[in-house]
Design a protein around this motif. Sequence first.
Motif, PDB file in Angstrom:
ATOM      1  N   ASN A  54       0.805  -1.227   0.000  1.00  0.00           N
ATOM      2  CA  ASN A  54       0.000   0.000   0.000  1.00  0.00           C
ATOM      3  C   ASN A  54       0.838   1.277   0.000  1.00  0.00           C
ATOM      4  OD1 ASN A  54      -2.731  -1.225   0.285  1.00  0.00           O
ATOM      5  ND2 ASN A  54      -1.856  -2.020   2.184  1.00  0.00           N
ATOM      6  N   ALA A  55       2.164   1.131   0.132  1.00  0.00           N
ATOM      7  CA  ALA A  55       3.039   2.304   0.236  1.00  0.00           C
ATOM      8  C   ALA A  55       3.322   2.890  -1.141  1.00  0.00           C
ATOM      9  CB  ALA A  55       4.342   1.913   0.922  1.00  0.00           C
ATOM     10  N   LYS A  56       3.204   4.216  -1.239  1.00  0.00           N
ATOM     11  CA  LYS A  56       3.452   4.889  -2.514  1.00  0.00           C
ATOM     12  C   LYS A  56       4.520   5.972  -2.388  1.00  0.00           C
ATOM     13  CE  LYS A  56      -1.260   4.095  -4.196  1.00  0.00           C
ATOM     14  NZ  LYS A  56      -2.517   4.743  -4.659  1.00  0.00           N
ATOM     15  N   ASN A  57       4.503   6.700  -1.276  1.00  0.00           N
ATOM     16  CA  ASN A  57       5.424   7.826  -1.138  1.00  0.00           C
ATOM     17  C   ASN A  57       5.619   8.149   0.341  1.00  0.00           C
ATOM     18  OD1 ASN A  57       3.017   9.169  -0.399  1.00  0.00           O
ATOM     19  ND2 ASN A  57       2.649   9.731  -2.550  1.00  0.00           N
ATOM     20  N   LEU A  58       6.193   9.334   0.608  1.00  0.00           N
ATOM     21  CA  LEU A  58       6.466   9.744   1.986  1.00  0.00           C
ATOM     22  C   LEU A  58       5.185   9.861   2.799  1.00  0.00           C
ATOM     23  CD1 LEU A  58       8.685  10.581   3.976  1.00  0.00           C
ATOM     24  CD2 LEU A  58       8.449  12.930   3.158  1.00  0.00           C
ATOM     25  N   ASP A  59       4.089  10.230   2.145  1.00  0.00           N
ATOM     26  CA  ASP A  59       2.809  10.328   2.862  1.00  0.00           C
ATOM     27  C   ASP A  59       2.401   8.980   3.445  1.00  0.00           C
ATOM     28  OD1 ASP A  59       2.609  13.002   2.342  1.00  0.00           O
ATOM     29  OD2 ASP A  59       1.376  12.748   0.532  1.00  0.00           O
ATOM     30  N   SER A  60       2.720   7.915   2.726  1.00  0.00           N
ATOM     31  CA  SER A  60       2.384   6.570   3.223  1.00  0.00           C
ATOM     32  C   SER A  60       3.118   6.281   4.526  1.00  0.00           C
ATOM     33  CB  SER A  60       2.757   5.515   2.179  1.00  0.00           C
ATOM     34  OG  SER A  60       2.105   5.753   0.956  1.00  0.00           O
ATOM     35  N   ILE A  61       4.367   6.742   4.603  1.00  0.00           N
ATOM     36  CA  ILE A  61       5.150   6.549   5.829  1.00  0.00           C
ATOM     37  C   ILE A  61       4.555   7.370   6.964  1.00  0.00           C
ATOM     38  CG2 ILE A  61       7.400   6.935   6.906  1.00  0.00           C
ATOM     39  CD1 ILE A  61       8.691   6.341   4.222  1.00  0.00           C
ATOM     40  N   ASN A  62       4.223   8.632   6.674  1.00  0.00           N
ATOM     41  CA  ASN A  62       3.647   9.503   7.704  1.00  0.00           C
ATOM     42  C   ASN A  62       2.336   8.939   8.230  1.00  0.00           C
ATOM     43  OD1 ASN A  62       5.739  11.387   7.602  1.00  0.00           O
ATOM     44  ND2 ASN A  62       4.786  12.506   5.905  1.00  0.00           N
ATOM     45  N   ASN A  63       1.508   8.429   7.327  1.00  0.00           N
ATOM     46  CA  ASN A  63       0.227   7.839   7.752  1.00  0.00           C
ATOM     47  C   ASN A  63       0.465   6.616   8.635  1.00  0.00           C
ATOM     48  OD1 ASN A  63      -1.222   9.744   6.319  1.00  0.00           O
ATOM     49  ND2 ASN A  63      -1.355   8.479   4.461  1.00  0.00           N
ATOM     50  N   TYR A  64       1.456   5.806   8.262  1.00  0.00           N
ATOM     51  CA  TYR A  64       1.732   4.580   9.015  1.00  0.00           C
ATOM     52  C   TYR A  64       2.232   4.896  10.428  1.00  0.00           C
ATOM     53  CZ  TYR A  64       3.989   0.276  10.521  1.00  0.00           C
ATOM     54  OH  TYR A  64       4.372  -0.820  11.254  1.00  0.00           O
TER      55      TYR A  64
END
Length: 421
Positions: free
Chosen positions: A88-98
């Motif tokens: 489900n990871a696409k970019n830095l936003d994916s990390i922040n959400n996680y």
Amino acid sequence: MNNKKKISDNDIIKHYDIIKNTLLVPEKRHINLITIDKNNIDSDVAIKEEEIIKIYNTNLDFYKTPEKRRIFQLIFDSEIKAKEFLDNAKNLDSINNYINKNNIKKNDIDLGYVTKEGLSDDISEISFNLSKRKFSNIIKSAFGWKVLFIEDIKSEKNLSFEEVKKFIEDDLINDTISERIYEKANSFYEKFIETNDLSSSLKFSNLEKKNIKNIEIDNIKKIEINGKKFSEDTLVKIIFNLKEGSLSDPLENKNNNLFFIHLEKIIESMPKKFDVAKEEVIQDIYKNLRKDEAKKIADKVYNNLLKKITPDPTSYNLIKTNWITNDNRLDSKVDQKIKKIIFKTKLNTYSKIKQMEENKFIFVKPTAQSNKILEKDKRTISKDILLDVSNSIDNDILSALLIDLKVKKKSNINQNFINSF
């Protein structure tokens, strides 16, 4: 032991004659410390700019800032969770959400800007083969399953001449001063080899000595060498391997100063005079008396038990062990030496008397053995057992009686004698 027993002066003198060669005044050595301090070396060094430019151009590959990458490292406790995140990871936003969802601080996953050499082997190559803003595949490690993300890349950069000029100049000055230090050391050393005369060698090289007397192995700390980069043991070996009148090789401390050690005099070890050693002699006599009495009591208890006579219960301790093994699987608190005695003694027989401490003797009697105490997965293959087991004992586990024979009677001969029991 007779509480009123006295030790005569004649007995003390006789015992002194027997043991005097063990009662030694330590060997002492007088040394001279000759230091070549860089602070006393001419530091007036003129470096031409042409020389600096030449060094810069010759070492361009050295004057670079290495590539650095800002890396986020996420660690999962299962491969399934790591795969679920990566799918489900696409970019830095994916990390922040996680990290927000899982209450993780960003600092806990941010490795910062790091060089390839600054990373562990399991991620260094992978990290520096990834493109910017890309995720790695799942990496299995000892700490879990990792996923890396390259947030930014700072490329390798050549440093300009002006940026490194001062560094090169300082390096050249330090090299020149170091050469002068070694030249001075070499001048002194060669003069000493030529003349074997410390005074004339010091005068020739314009150096001074620091005299330190009565160096012993136990007081080596009195030699103060600022920034020394070797241990006290090394210093002991250097000093106590020198011959009288000889000079050590040059030694360097952390401040890049050089020094030599000159052995001026050896005061040989010798027996202490009787008046000085008298108290030690008396204590050694008491020690032997204690040991003799303890052994006498041990023999008496041992012989009584063999004859099935009940010994005096105040003269020994009887200890029943738990189940033990001859390694540390069971009852690791039992002294390994005692275990060795137990496992070398036949079942239901007494071992020989063994001395464990100065005035303490023991013997043991193995009373039971079993193959069933340990679970199969806790057994040790016999070849891995650390101690040899007597062929008369085929089993892993024993319990035993430990007869601890320690003198309990006290003597008023000497207070130190009393306190030692």
